[in-house]
Design a protein around this motif. Sequence first.
Motif, PDB file in Angstrom:
ATOM      1  N   MET A   1      -2.765  -5.270  17.965  1.00 44.86           N
ATOM      2  CA  MET A   1      -3.001  -5.422  16.541  1.00 44.86           C
ATOM      3  C   MET A   1      -3.829  -4.249  16.017  1.00 44.86           C
ATOM      4  N   ILE A   2      -3.521  -3.850  14.826  1.00 45.98           N
ATOM      5  CA  ILE A   2      -4.215  -2.739  14.183  1.00 45.98           C
ATOM      6  C   ILE A   2      -5.526  -3.244  13.578  1.00 45.98           C
ATOM      7  N   GLN A   3      -6.575  -2.433  13.691  1.00 43.65           N
ATOM      8  CA  GLN A   3      -7.848  -2.748  13.049  1.00 43.65           C
ATOM      9  C   GLN A   3      -7.738  -2.377  11.573  1.00 43.65           C
ATOM     10  N   ILE A   4      -8.093  -3.324  10.702  1.00 40.48           N
ATOM     11  CA  ILE A   4      -8.053  -3.043   9.272  1.00 40.48           C
ATOM     12  C   ILE A   4      -9.356  -3.459   8.616  1.00 40.48           C
ATOM     13  N   ASP A   5      -9.628  -2.887   7.476  1.00 38.66           N
ATOM     14  CA  ASP A   5     -10.727  -3.318   6.614  1.00 38.66           C
ATOM     15  C   ASP A   5     -10.081  -4.259   5.605  1.00 38.66           C
ATOM     16  N   LYS A   6     -10.451  -5.529   5.641  1.00 49.05           N
ATOM     17  CA  LYS A   6      -9.755  -6.535   4.823  1.00 49.05           C
ATOM     18  C   LYS A   6      -9.872  -6.277   3.324  1.00 49.05           C
ATOM     19  N   ALA A   7     -11.054  -5.884   2.862  1.00 56.31           N
ATOM     20  CA  ALA A   7     -11.231  -5.632   1.427  1.00 56.31           C
ATOM     21  C   ALA A   7     -10.386  -4.439   0.990  1.00 56.31           C
ATOM     22  N   LEU A   8     -10.430  -3.370   1.781  1.00 56.19           N
ATOM     23  CA  LEU A   8      -9.621  -2.188   1.478  1.00 56.19           C
ATOM     24  C   LEU A   8      -8.139  -2.533   1.539  1.00 56.19           C
ATOM     25  N   PHE A   9      -7.758  -3.321   2.546  1.00 56.83           N
ATOM     26  CA  PHE A   9      -6.363  -3.749   2.686  1.00 56.83           C
ATOM     27  C   PHE A   9      -5.894  -4.479   1.425  1.00 56.83           C
ATOM     28  N   CYS A  10      -6.715  -5.408   0.922  1.00 58.91           N
ATOM     29  CA  CYS A  10      -6.353  -6.165  -0.292  1.00 58.91           C
ATOM     30  C   CYS A  10      -6.200  -5.232  -1.498  1.00 58.91           C
ATOM     31  N   ASP A  11      -7.104  -4.263  -1.615  1.00 58.20           N
ATOM     32  CA  ASP A  11      -7.003  -3.293  -2.706  1.00 58.20           C
ATOM     33  C   ASP A  11      -5.723  -2.474  -2.593  1.00 58.20           C
ATOM     34  N   MET A  12      -5.387  -2.084  -1.368  1.00 56.37           N
ATOM     35  CA  MET A  12      -4.182  -1.285  -1.140  1.00 56.37           C
ATOM     36  C   MET A  12      -2.917  -2.087  -1.453  1.00 56.37           C
ATOM     37  N   VAL A  13      -2.907  -3.356  -1.050  1.00 56.53           N
ATOM     38  CA  VAL A  13      -1.746  -4.212  -1.317  1.00 56.53           C
ATOM     39  C   VAL A  13      -1.512  -4.301  -2.821  1.00 56.53           C
ATOM     40  N   LYS A  14      -2.567  -4.515  -3.565  1.00 54.59           N
ATOM     41  CA  LYS A  14      -2.451  -4.613  -5.020  1.00 54.59           C
ATOM     42  C   LYS A  14      -1.958  -3.288  -5.608  1.00 54.59           C
ATOM     43  N   PHE A  15      -2.587  -2.183  -5.183  1.00 53.33           N
ATOM     44  CA  PHE A  15      -2.222  -0.873  -5.725  1.00 53.33           C
ATOM     45  C   PHE A  15      -0.777  -0.513  -5.395  1.00 53.33           C
ATOM     46  N   TYR A  16      -0.394  -0.574  -4.120  1.00 59.26           N
ATOM     47  CA  TYR A  16       0.956  -0.151  -3.742  1.00 59.26           C
ATOM     48  C   TYR A  16       2.019  -1.117  -4.257  1.00 59.26           C
ATOM     49  N   GLY A  17       1.674  -2.391  -4.384  1.00 58.65           N
ATOM     50  CA  GLY A  17       2.606  -3.337  -4.971  1.00 58.65           C
ATOM     51  C   GLY A  17       2.944  -2.944  -6.401  1.00 58.65           C
ATOM     52  N   GLU A  18       1.907  -2.569  -7.160  1.00 58.68           N
ATOM     53  CA  GLU A  18       2.118  -2.160  -8.544  1.00 58.68           C
ATOM     54  C   GLU A  18       2.743  -0.765  -8.644  1.00 58.68           C
ATOM     55  N   ALA A  19       2.239   0.180  -7.855  1.00 55.54           N
ATOM     56  CA  ALA A  19       2.703   1.573  -7.937  1.00 55.54           C
ATOM     57  C   ALA A  19       4.169   1.714  -7.529  1.00 55.54           C
ATOM     58  N   PHE A  20       4.575   0.998  -6.485  1.00 53.95           N
ATOM     59  CA  PHE A  20       5.943   1.127  -5.979  1.00 53.95           C
ATOM     60  C   PHE A  20       6.825  -0.042  -6.409  1.00 53.95           C
ATOM     61  N   HIS A  21       6.290  -0.950  -7.217  1.00 54.16           N
ATOM     62  CA  HIS A  21       7.021  -2.131  -7.677  1.00 54.16           C
ATOM     63  C   HIS A  21       7.559  -2.935  -6.494  1.00 54.16           C
ATOM     64  N   LEU A  22       6.666  -3.216  -5.544  1.00 52.34           N
ATOM     65  CA  LEU A  22       7.051  -3.930  -4.332  1.00 52.34           C
ATOM     66  C   LEU A  22       6.704  -5.408  -4.422  1.00 52.34           C
TER      67      LEU A  22
END
Length: 148
Positions: A1-22
């Motif tokens: 499993m990859i080590q992630i920063d959960k808060a950063l991950f949540c911010d990235m999910v929101k950003f890339y979801g909106e930016a790439f319309h995913l």
Amino acid sequence: MIQIDKALFCDMVKFYGEAFHLPPLAAKIYSYLIFDFEREGVSFDEFVVVFSASKSSISSNLNLLLNLNIITDFNKIDERKRFFVMNEKYMKIRFEEIIEKMESELSLLNKLKAFRNTSDENALRKFEVYSNLFNKSITNIKDTLDQL
């Protein structure tokens, strides 16, 4: 499993979801892959476990990301499994598309200016400001892409 920063991950999910319309799961998959700094790849089975999602959901979202060229896949020599990684070339592809759109809009702006054929100083100044903005932005992005 990859080590992630959960808060950063949540911010990235929101950003890339909106930016790439995913859709949300595709944005999560993409964001998760960003944390694969060594580019070892993430297997299908790991996605199923990490996101507690159905195999069909993972599969359709992986296929969406593959079709959009946002991610790529590969097989390791000693394994049958497919592994997924971010497409290193995607940012370049994305910015080349942005350049194309800006050049198209600039062309339309110039045609509109020619059609309007005005001597209104204020309107001409605005056309000039918009044109300069597009030209500087296009040049700046192209110069940056050349450095990559």
